[in-house]
Design an enzyme around this catalytic site. Structure first.
Site, PDB file in Angstrom:
ATOM      1  N   ASP A   1      25.740  27.226   6.639  1.00 12.70           N
ATOM      2  CA  ASP A   1      26.422  26.034   6.704  1.00 12.70           C
ATOM      3  C   ASP A   1      26.070  24.687   5.961  1.00 12.70           C
ATOM      4  O   ASP A   1      25.102  25.019   5.325  1.00 12.70           O
ATOM      5  CB  ASP A   1      26.582  25.453   8.356  1.00 12.70           C
ATOM      6  CG  ASP A   1      27.881  24.835   8.548  1.00 12.70           C
ATOM      7  OD1 ASP A   1      28.361  24.224   7.589  1.00 12.70           O
ATOM      8  OD2 ASP A   1      28.383  24.848   9.794  1.00 12.70           O
TER       9      ASP A   1
ATOM     10  N   GLU B   1      33.758  18.291  14.500  1.00 14.61           N
ATOM     11  CA  GLU B   1      32.003  18.615  14.789  1.00 14.61           C
ATOM     12  C   GLU B   1      31.666  17.454  16.065  1.00 14.61           C
ATOM     13  O   GLU B   1      32.404  17.176  16.762  1.00 14.61           O
ATOM     14  CB  GLU B   1      31.605  18.527  13.648  1.00 14.61           C
ATOM     15  CG  GLU B   1      32.242  19.572  12.613  1.00 14.61           C
ATOM     16  CD  GLU B   1      31.317  19.777  11.127  1.00 14.61           C
ATOM     17  OE1 GLU B   1      30.196  19.764  11.204  1.00 14.61           O
ATOM     18  OE2 GLU B   1      31.768  20.052  10.107  1.00 14.61           O
TER      19      GLU B   1
HETATM   20  C1  BGC Z   1      31.132  23.026   9.394  1.00 15.65           C
HETATM   21  C2  BGC Z   1      31.739  24.260   9.105  1.00 15.65           C
HETATM   22  C3  BGC Z   1      32.283  24.102   7.808  1.00 15.65           C
HETATM   23  C4  BGC Z   1      31.451  23.496   6.451  1.00 15.65           C
HETATM   24  C5  BGC Z   1      32.380  23.281   5.302  1.00 15.65           C
HETATM   25  C6  BGC Z   1      30.386  22.242   8.128  1.00 15.65           C
HETATM   26  O1  BGC Z   1      29.986  20.941   8.258  1.00 15.65           O
HETATM   27  O2  BGC Z   1      30.298  23.123  10.473  1.00 15.65           O
HETATM   28  O3  BGC Z   1      32.316  24.833  10.159  1.00 15.65           O
HETATM   29  O4  BGC Z   1      32.895  25.352   7.290  1.00 15.65           O
HETATM   30  O5  BGC Z   1      31.113  22.216   7.071  1.00 15.65           O
HETATM   31  O6  BGC Z   1      33.176  22.212   5.536  1.00 15.65           O
HETATM   32  C1  BGC Z   2      32.535  17.636   4.702  1.00 18.39           C
HETATM   33  C2  BGC Z   2      32.579  18.546   5.490  1.00 18.39           C
HETATM   34  C3  BGC Z   2      31.457  18.805   6.360  1.00 18.39           C
HETATM   35  C4  BGC Z   2      30.737  17.366   6.705  1.00 18.39           C
HETATM   36  C5  BGC Z   2      29.574  17.547   7.279  1.00 18.39           C
HETATM   37  C6  BGC Z   2      31.945  16.230   5.170  1.00 18.39           C
HETATM   38  O1  BGC Z   2      31.790  15.169   4.149  1.00 18.39           O
HETATM   39  O2  BGC Z   2      33.567  17.073   4.113  1.00 18.39           O
HETATM   40  O3  BGC Z   2      33.225  19.635   5.574  1.00 18.39           O
HETATM   41  O4  BGC Z   2      31.647  19.703   7.548  1.00 18.39           O
HETATM   42  O5  BGC Z   2      30.772  16.790   5.698  1.00 18.39           O
HETATM   43  O6  BGC Z   2      28.701  16.302   7.615  1.00 18.39           O
END
Ligand code: BGC
Ligand code: BGC
Length: 610
Positions: free
Chosen positions: A299, A494
């Protein structure tokens, strides 16, 4: 199980040979390039060729400007061309979170989030939703979806509850595997319009305990996804192996059977050990016991949380069994560190060839080496009428009717006057929730669609007068027959959505109280990513409806409200009466009814309006 015909066997044999030939010609640098995944914002096409990068992603909101389907296509194709110019011409795998439609793209069809699909309990519908999502993705040259999320959320305070289909592992297994089949199109995997699925987040992401999220003090808030707001997301799942398997593992077994060939690892820990460093769960269990032959992707920056020493992060994660790392920005550092680790013998070269072999095999299976954008679905499919009709069907089937006194639902479409109130009643952004255009979602006209108010307008008879105010202020209004109040959770994604208290806010409570005296019968519609605490407010309205995070097609809601269809949605999560019931003990106990808790509504509840 897929029946093996002779063509299948031959393909397998050919792919095996092609991969072996390629591997024998690749340098260590080229192999490490394949294991590296970088966010689009951090690379130019020339970096892709120079470093033989294997994958680029758009994280949530990592969009071209202006954000149009055409620009998406050009952005992806530009990077793809750069990959094809490398010595071996290995195509790039471009990944996105198309978690409810191709949801970063303005103009895409936005389907209900998984919680709504879970309420439909309809694997055939879920498969079709995933298939149309894959078609819209393919039209932009994107062939990898970080979906489905097969978390089995056990605590409603978690900000990712809506990304899970249900608290019930069986439902998650059934719907998750249907979603995989939809994206990959079963036996047609690799043909135009199909994309690679990526069930996530392995394993136990939905079982973490409130208050166990730890900040890695060596990382800044920008570097780590988890900042001070995170309370349960990315935390620790403190349960026995038996329960880990019973609740959280089964969806992966089903997804692998359905053909899933990539899996994303969870930020979370199991009994104190980060999944990203968990060799037993990654290598022994997943690749060994379950026979998973695809590849594992990390991730977002997740390996950085393993240790303050980046060298240890790389060594531990690759040796644990990770095959591709979502770096996502400092890729030079990742590449040189892994190179050093291999040269020093801290990561065996066999581990590298195994990882790259897995990645290349999937690239062949996905047809990447042959796919040409001209053969893929045309950009016009994006947000097309047919796709929006499917989204509307999904919305309609996801609606859960919780209360219906005085037969309030169905409403009469030739009613004289109707009041509509609430900030979310005419707001596509709030209706879609997180992971829409931006990572955290947005407010207002972020993408084309039909709001609830517009859907009401399209439904009622020409003689009906609609009174609308987002805040429910109708100073000159006499009593009307029917009112609709729309309450919502503000969009989040999230851990930003981790919330200790799921009670309604003062604004929502006031809104309901303000509109109540104005109408004979009141219906409250909830745009929400999870059950909310509504017991005290329930007597105030004759009808209560959970519409989840429906996406762009609110006509699916009015089809139920005005009686074109009877509601069929059933609660995918137990609905608690108060916060003292959260978390609702263990799923198995609730199911058996031996937990001595009487929730407001049990799992599977949903009225039919007759
Ligand atoms: C998330 C994932 C996601 C990834 C890419 C992460 O922060 O936990 O679910 O696929 O970002 O965007
Ligand atoms: C990204 C997301 C990711 C997240 C995690 C964002 O800047 O665009 O995809 O999941 O950061 O912190």
């Amino acid at each position: 199980m897929v029946k093996e015909n002779s063509k299948n066997r031959q393909d397998k044999w050919t792919i095996k040979n092609q991969v072996a030939t390629l591997l024998s010609r690749m340098t260590l640098e080229e192999m490490i390039g394949q294991m590296t995944q970088v966010d689009q914002r951090a690379v130019e096409p020339s970096d892709v060729s120079r470093l033989s990068l294997g994958s680029v992603l758009s994280g949530g909101g990592s969009n071209p400007l202006p954000n149009t389907p055409k620009n998406w296509r050009e952005m992806v194709l530009g990077l793809q061309e750069a990959a094809l110019m490398t010595r071996h011409g290995i195509p790039l795998l471009y990944g996105v979170d198309a978690v409810h439609g191709h949801s970063n793209v303005v103009g895409a069809t936005i389907f209900p989030h998984n919680i709504g699909l879970g309420a439909t309990r309809d694997p055939d519908l879920v498969e079709r939703v995933a298939r149309f999502t894959a078609v819209e993705m393919s039209a932009t040259g994107v062939y990898w979806n970080f979906a489905p999320c097969v978390a089995v959320p056990q605590d409603l305070r978690w900000g990712r509850t809506y990304e899970g289909f249900s608290e019930n592992p069986e439902q998650v297994s059934v719907l998750g595997s249907a979603y995989v089949r939809g994206l990959q199109n079963r036996d047609h995997f690799g043909s135009p319009g199909t994309v690679l699925a990526c069930p996530k987040h392995y394993v136990g992401d939905g079982g973490t305990r409130w208050g166990t999220t730890k900040q890695a003090e060596w990382l800044s808030n920008i570097e780590q996804a988890a900042d001070y707001r995170y309370k349960i997301d990315q935390g620790d799942t403190q349960i026995s192996e038996e329960r880990l398997r019973a609740i959280h593992l089964n969806p992966y077994i089903s997804a692998i059977k359905a053909g899933a060939s990539s899996i994303m690892i969870s930020f979370s820990s199991w009994n104190g050990v980060k999944l990203h460093a968990h060799k037993r769960l990654l290598t022994d269990l997943l690749k060994g016991e379950l026979g998973f032959s695809g590849f594992l992707v990390s991730d977002w920056g997740a390996i950085d949380q393993i240790s303050a020493d980046y060298y240890q992060c790389v060594v531990a994660s690759i040796n644990a069994g990770l095959d591709m790392i979502m770096v996502p920005f400092k890729y030079q550092r990742f590449i040189s560190t892994l190179e050093q680790a291999v040269n020093r013998g801290d990561v065996p070269i066999d581990r590298i060839t195994d990882a790259v072999g897995r990645i290349l095999t999937v690239k062949y299976q996905l047809g990447l080496f042959e796919r040409r954008i001209d053969n893929e679905p045309k950009p016009e499919v994006m947000g097309s009428t047919g796709h929006r009709l499917l989204a509307r069907e999904a919305v309609r089937k996801s609606i859960v009717l919780l209360k219906n006194d005085q037969k309030t639902i169905p409403l009469d479409r030739s009613i004289g006057n109707i009041v509509v109130a609430g900030p979310a009643a005419d707001n596509i952004g709030l209706q879609c929730g997180g992971w829409t255009i931006e990572w955290q979602g947005g407010n207002g006209d972020i993408t084309p669609g039909t709001t609830l108010l517009e859907a009401v307008r399209k439904t009622v008879s020409p003689g009906t007068t609609i009174y609308f105010d987002p805040h429910g202020n109708f100073p000159d209004l006499d009593r009307v027959d029917v009112g609709i109040v729309c309450i919502h959770e503000p969009p989040y994604a999230e851990g930003v959505g981790d919330r200790a208290d799921l009670s309604l806010g003062l604004e929502e409570i006031d809104l309901i109280e303000r509109v109540r005296p104005l109408c004979n019968r009141l219906a409250v519609i909830m745009f929400t990513g999870r059950p909310l605490i509504i017991k005290e407010q329930m007597p105030q309205a004759e009808a209560w409806i959970a519409a989840w995070l429906p996406g762009t097609e609110a006509q699916g809601i009015t089809e139920v409200l005005f009686g074109d269809h009877t509601p069929v949605g059933k609660l995918p999560y137990t609905w608690p009466e108060s916060m003292t019931q959260v978390p609702l003990g263990s799923f198995e106990l609730v199911k058996k009814g031996t937990d001595n808790i009487t929730p407001l509504f049990p799992l599977g509840f949903g009225l039919e309006a007759h």
